[in-house]
Write an enzyme that holds these catalytic residues in place. Structure first.
Site: not given
Length: 365
Positions: A72, A120, A143, A151
């Protein structure tokens, strides 16, 4: 090739829908606009009888392929998290909805996972029916380095790795290559990087009579094994199968004979202590969840990452240190693994929404 936007290119050639992530200067990091484009395109093709399957790739500064997706857009997350921009909430809700759509897509979805595939980028490839890696693949869920957690469904797909590999990858953020990805159930097939363009173009040129035929064609032109030997997981299982973060760090730091143990302990000491506890709980809870339930849990968790303690977001601080100020000196709170209270990490697993109002309540298996 038609454009949805300049950052996402899409076209139908033959009976296959082709997507190219086209933001090479950012290693195809996903913006909210890109998430929306991908979601809209996949929903349109889902019900299009002309499209039997979908293929997705990234691009690099040298052209197509080279890298898949670095994750992301963390600079956006830092700015939005620092200024109260409501698009932060939209980004995670819509990104997780996209991840779920890929996991449950009714047609073959073939991901060409060349180069960097992280964060992501894993979210838009791990749900694929065919996950193709190359000798250049660099795969990770890093992360914890920025005070976040793996996530985009990371709880679901990492917890399906063998033994305690999921805990290891989630807590450390270590990078793996093609042989490990195949051995750890994070990839399905290997293809030399130089052969990707030929297979991509062949998908457009073939006359397929159904989605299964597309999938079979890809399987016939890829290998089940990659060059090299996957690493042994004996040490990983011994350490990361322990019941607590404290037990893991104690075992690593006590093992003076292993360079891996000492390096891993040093890496964990640099991560957000709070998020290590959160991540361990996430992976172990997710083992008994379907992907929709995992994504709902992760949506709860990410809300807490930014709003549990106003002005004290581990994620905002972690991104600041890595990508904004670049001082690589995050001021974690608490600062030490030994000082994390149980109540603080358990709060991440309390949903801020009643079930009927959860932003992802509509997700189904």
């Amino acid at each position: 090739m038609s454009e949805i936007t300049a950052d996402v290119l899409a076209e139908v050639r033959g009976r296959v829908g082709f997507i190219t992530l086209n933001r090479p200067k950012a290693i195809n990091a996903l913006s909210l606009g890109m998430v929306r484009d991908l979601l809209a395109q996949l929903l349109a093709w889902k019900d299009d009888p002309q499209v039997l399957a979908v293929a997705i790739r990234g691009s690099s500064k040298e052209g197509v392929f080279g890298h898949f997706c670095a994750g992301g857009d963390i600079r956006f997350l830092h700015h939005a998290g620092s200024t109260g921009n409501p698009e932060l909430e939209d980004f995670f809700t819509e990104e997780y909805a996209l991840n779920h759509l890929i996991f449950t897509y009714p047609k073959p979805y073939i991901a060409f996972m060349d180069g960097i595939v992280m964060g992501g980028g894993m979210g838009i490839s791990q749900g694929a029916s065919m996950r193709i890696v190359t000798e250049k693949t660099k795969m990770a869920m890093p992360e914890t380095i920025i005070g976040l957690f793996p996530d985009v469904g990371g709880g679901y797909f990492l917890s399906r790795c063998p033994g305690a590999v999921g805990e290891w990858l989630a807590l450390t953020g270590d990078t793996i290559g093609a042989a490990d990805a195949l051995a750890f159930n994070l990839a399905d097939a290997f293809l030399p990087a130089a052969q990707q363009a030929a297979l991509w173009d062949a998908l457009a040129a073939q006359s397929f009579d159904g989605g299964d035929a597309v999938q079979a064609f890809v399987q016939a032109h890829t290998a089940r094994q990659a060059p090299g030997v996957a690493r042994s997981t004996a040490e990983i299982d011994r350490v990361f199968g322990l019941p607590t973060v404290q037990a893991m760090i104690d075992a690593l730091e006590a093992d003076n004979s292993s360079e891996w143990a000492q390096a891993t302990a040093a890496a964990l000491r640099k991560r957000s202590p709070l998020m290590l506890f959160v991540v361990l709980e996430q992976i172990r809870r997710a083992r008994s969840m379907d992907v929709a339930s995992d994504l709902r849990m992760e949506r709860d968790m990410v809300r807490h990452c930014f709003y549990l303690r106003p002005g004290q977001s581990e994620t905002v601080e972690g991104i600041r240190a890595l990508a904004v100020d670049k001082d690589h000196n995050p001021q974690w709170n608490p600062a030490r693994i030994e000082d994390v209270p149980e109540a603080l990490w358990r709060a991440f697993f309390v949903s801020p929404w009643p079930a009927h109002s959860h932003p992802l309540q509509a997700l189904r298996e």
